[in-house]
Design a protein around this motif. Sequence first.
Motif, PDB file in Angstrom:
ATOM      1  N   ALA A  73      97.568 -30.341  17.543  1.00 31.03           N
ATOM      2  CA  ALA A  73      97.374 -30.129  16.105  1.00 31.03           C
ATOM      3  C   ALA A  73      98.397 -29.124  15.602  1.00 31.03           C
ATOM      4  O   ALA A  73      98.868 -28.257  16.352  1.00 31.03           O
ATOM      5  N   ASN A  74      98.735 -29.244  14.328  1.00 32.20           N
ATOM      6  CA  ASN A  74      99.702 -28.347  13.701  1.00 32.20           C
ATOM      7  C   ASN A  74      99.259 -28.063  12.268  1.00 32.20           C
ATOM      8  O   ASN A  74      98.798 -28.965  11.559  1.00 32.20           O
ATOM      9  N   LEU A  75      99.402 -26.819  11.846  1.00 29.30           N
ATOM     10  CA  LEU A  75      98.976 -26.436  10.496  1.00 29.30           C
ATOM     11  C   LEU A  75      99.917 -25.393   9.913  1.00 29.30           C
ATOM     12  O   LEU A  75     100.272 -24.417  10.583  1.00 29.30           O
ATOM     13  N   VAL A  76     100.321 -25.606   8.667  1.00 28.07           N
ATOM     14  CA  VAL A  76     100.984 -24.592   7.847  1.00 28.07           C
ATOM     15  C   VAL A  76     100.340 -24.673   6.468  1.00 28.07           C
ATOM     16  O   VAL A  76     100.265 -25.754   5.865  1.00 28.07           O
ATOM     17  N   ALA A  77      99.864 -23.542   5.967  1.00 25.52           N
ATOM     18  CA  ALA A  77      99.231 -23.520   4.646  1.00 25.52           C
ATOM     19  C   ALA A  77      99.647 -22.239   3.936  1.00 25.52           C
ATOM     20  O   ALA A  77      99.634 -21.148   4.536  1.00 25.52           O
ATOM     21  N   GLY A  78     100.025 -22.386   2.667  1.00 26.12           N
ATOM     22  CA  GLY A  78     100.497 -21.222   1.933  1.00 26.12           C
ATOM     23  C   GLY A  78     100.014 -21.197   0.501  1.00 26.12           C
ATOM     24  O   GLY A  78      99.529 -22.202  -0.037  1.00 26.12           O
ATOM     25  N   TYR A  79     100.163 -20.027  -0.123  1.00 31.38           N
ATOM     26  CA  TYR A  79      99.807 -19.854  -1.536  1.00 31.38           C
ATOM     27  C   TYR A  79     100.919 -19.046  -2.201  1.00 31.38           C
ATOM     28  O   TYR A  79     101.303 -17.976  -1.714  1.00 31.38           O
ATOM     29  N   THR A  80     101.438 -19.555  -3.310  1.00 30.40           N
ATOM     30  CA  THR A  80     102.514 -18.901  -4.046  1.00 30.40           C
ATOM     31  C   THR A  80     101.961 -18.272  -5.316  1.00 30.40           C
ATOM     32  O   THR A  80     101.339 -18.964  -6.131  1.00 30.40           O
ATOM     33  N   PHE A  81     102.197 -16.969  -5.478  1.00 30.09           N
ATOM     34  CA  PHE A  81     101.713 -16.244  -6.642  1.00 30.09           C
ATOM     35  C   PHE A  81     102.692 -16.400  -7.803  1.00 30.09           C
ATOM     36  O   PHE A  81     103.906 -16.311  -7.633  1.00 30.09           O
ATOM     37  N   ASP A  82     102.143 -16.612  -8.990  1.00 34.57           N
ATOM     38  CA  ASP A  82     102.949 -16.790 -10.191  1.00 34.57           C
ATOM     39  C   ASP A  82     103.280 -15.420 -10.775  1.00 34.57           C
ATOM     40  O   ASP A  82     102.625 -14.942 -11.712  1.00 34.57           O
ATOM     41  N   MET A  83     104.306 -14.779 -10.190  1.00 35.70           N
ATOM     42  CA  MET A  83     104.702 -13.448 -10.614  1.00 35.70           C
ATOM     43  C   MET A  83     106.153 -13.209 -10.171  1.00 35.70           C
ATOM     44  O   MET A  83     106.778 -14.101  -9.601  1.00 35.70           O
ATOM     45  N   ALA A  84     106.674 -12.035 -10.443  1.00 39.87           N
ATOM     46  CA  ALA A  84     108.042 -11.703 -10.073  1.00 39.87           C
ATOM     47  C   ALA A  84     108.254 -11.873  -8.571  1.00 39.87           C
ATOM     48  O   ALA A  84     107.380 -11.540  -7.772  1.00 39.87           O
ATOM     49  N   TRP A  85     109.402 -12.403  -8.183  1.00 39.96           N
ATOM     50  CA  TRP A  85     109.797 -12.685  -6.811  1.00 39.96           C
ATOM     51  C   TRP A  85     109.023 -13.838  -6.187  1.00 39.96           C
ATOM     52  O   TRP A  85     109.256 -14.188  -5.049  1.00 39.96           O
ATOM     53  N   GLN A  86     108.079 -14.425  -6.890  1.00 40.67           N
ATOM     54  CA  GLN A  86     107.315 -15.581  -6.413  1.00 40.67           C
ATOM     55  C   GLN A  86     106.847 -15.414  -4.958  1.00 40.67           C
ATOM     56  O   GLN A  86     107.154 -16.236  -4.087  1.00 40.67           O
ATOM     57  N   GLN A 145     106.856 -14.733   2.145  1.00 43.23           N
ATOM     58  CA  GLN A 145     108.179 -15.142   1.692  1.00 43.23           C
ATOM     59  C   GLN A 145     108.342 -14.761   0.224  1.00 43.23           C
ATOM     60  O   GLN A 145     107.413 -14.917  -0.575  1.00 43.23           O
ATOM     61  N   VAL A 146     109.525 -14.218  -0.137  1.00 36.99           N
ATOM     62  CA  VAL A 146     109.793 -13.807  -1.516  1.00 36.99           C
ATOM     63  C   VAL A 146     111.166 -14.301  -1.924  1.00 36.99           C
ATOM     64  O   VAL A 146     112.029 -14.595  -1.079  1.00 36.99           O
ATOM     65  N   MET A 147     111.376 -14.369  -3.257  1.00 39.72           N
ATOM     66  CA  MET A 147     112.677 -14.751  -3.819  1.00 39.72           C
ATOM     67  C   MET A 147     113.097 -13.665  -4.815  1.00 39.72           C
ATOM     68  O   MET A 147     112.748 -13.739  -6.008  1.00 39.72           O
ATOM     69  N   PRO A 148     113.857 -12.654  -4.362  1.00 41.30           N
ATOM     70  CA  PRO A 148     114.311 -11.596  -5.265  1.00 41.30           C
ATOM     71  C   PRO A 148     115.163 -12.130  -6.416  1.00 41.30           C
ATOM     72  O   PRO A 148     115.143 -11.588  -7.518  1.00 41.30           O
ATOM     73  N   THR A 149     115.930 -13.193  -6.140  1.00 40.85           N
ATOM     74  CA  THR A 149     116.704 -13.888  -7.167  1.00 40.85           C
ATOM     75  C   THR A 149     116.539 -15.384  -6.957  1.00 40.85           C
ATOM     76  O   THR A 149     115.974 -15.825  -5.945  1.00 40.85           O
ATOM     77  N   GLU A 150     117.071 -16.171  -7.888  1.00 40.25           N
ATOM     78  CA  GLU A 150     116.976 -17.622  -7.746  1.00 40.25           C
ATOM     79  C   GLU A 150     117.777 -18.128  -6.554  1.00 40.25           C
ATOM     80  O   GLU A 150     117.518 -19.226  -6.052  1.00 40.25           O
ATOM     81  N   ALA A 151     118.752 -17.326  -6.088  1.00 40.21           N
ATOM     82  CA  ALA A 151     119.630 -17.775  -5.006  1.00 40.21           C
ATOM     83  C   ALA A 151     119.268 -17.172  -3.657  1.00 40.21           C
ATOM     84  O   ALA A 151     119.789 -17.615  -2.627  1.00 40.21           O
ATOM     85  N   VAL A 152     118.389 -16.169  -3.624  1.00 33.96           N
ATOM     86  CA  VAL A 152     118.097 -15.460  -2.382  1.00 33.96           C
ATOM     87  C   VAL A 152     116.614 -15.585  -2.044  1.00 33.96           C
ATOM     88  O   VAL A 152     115.751 -15.367  -2.899  1.00 33.96           O
ATOM     89  N   SER A 153     116.322 -15.917  -0.798  1.00 34.02           N
ATOM     90  CA  SER A 153     114.948 -15.951  -0.310  1.00 34.02           C
ATOM     91  C   SER A 153     114.863 -15.169   0.990  1.00 34.02           C
ATOM     92  O   SER A 153     115.777 -15.220   1.824  1.00 34.02           O
ATOM     93  N   LEU A 154     113.767 -14.438   1.172  1.00 29.94           N
ATOM     94  CA  LEU A 154     113.530 -13.633   2.365  1.00 29.94           C
ATOM     95  C   LEU A 154     112.179 -14.010   2.960  1.00 29.94           C
ATOM     96  O   LEU A 154     111.226 -14.288   2.226  1.00 29.94           O
ATOM     97  N   LYS A 155     112.098 -13.993   4.281  1.00 32.94           N
ATOM     98  CA  LYS A 155     110.849 -14.379   4.947  1.00 32.94           C
ATOM     99  C   LYS A 155     110.602 -13.482   6.145  1.00 32.94           C
ATOM    100  O   LYS A 155     111.501 -13.236   6.958  1.00 32.94           O
ATOM    101  N   LEU A 156     109.369 -12.993   6.263  1.00 36.68           N
ATOM    102  CA  LEU A 156     108.910 -12.212   7.416  1.00 36.68           C
ATOM    103  C   LEU A 156     107.726 -12.943   8.027  1.00 36.68           C
ATOM    104  O   LEU A 156     106.770 -13.284   7.328  1.00 36.68           O
TER     105      LEU A 156
END
Length: 246
Positions: A73-86, A145-156
């Motif tokens: 079995a495999n699972l990935v589930a996420g929630y994206t907040f509607d705010m700065a840096w998404q 995961q965050v997006m400081p700008t439209e072109a940059v994404s960071l993930k920990l």
Amino acid sequence: VALDAYWLYVNDDSVMIGDDINFHTFGLRGAGTLGAFDFDLEAAYQFGAVDDQPSACPFGFGDADVDYSAWAANLVAGYTFDMAWQPRVFVLGAYFGGADYDESHWSNDQDLAFNRLFSDVEYSEFLDNAGANLSNFWVAGLGVQVMPTEAVSLKLVGKYFDTVEDVLVYKGFLCHDEVGGTIGWELGLYGDYHYSEDLTISAGYAHFFGDDGLEGGFAPANGLASFAGDDNDDYDYVFVQTEIAF
């Protein structure tokens, strides 16, 4: 939302054990987004047999009963907040059934671990990057995961790896030991810079903290080989790469 159902059949006469292998894999998968939620869930069952595996009996009576009967079995589930840096918070997990061995000295009978032949999913920068064939393990993880700008994404992301089934290893006529247990922890930081629609620059750093499961635990090579490592092993991985699309 996409839904998939599949059947994979493998027949191979060039294998690590026996002379001929036949197994089936039936699976279901669902993936997509529901508002701010995203998910990817998959489950599969595998069954089959390996022919002409010799018995461990010193007098050579008959063939061993070697079969496939394992779940995954495999699972990935996420929630994206509607705010700065998404910011997106996500959980992940996977399970691949391990082998069930006959513990007799005179038997090679066994139900093998789930076979990930042709898999394209890598669960670890260190353990699963030589053909994506890690099995007899389960993993659980948490990330942001965050997006400081439209072109940059960071993930920990942090992950915990453990063995599903310990393996009984004989070290002499009467001596044996069970190998398995906690494999270790992995922590990774990754970034992507989308220079344009066609060019992406990526970089990352990951560290792995070894544990008891590295000392002979059977998880590589679809559960047929051991790590042959040490519980004090620590690994580091750094990369920079570019990707261009035509």
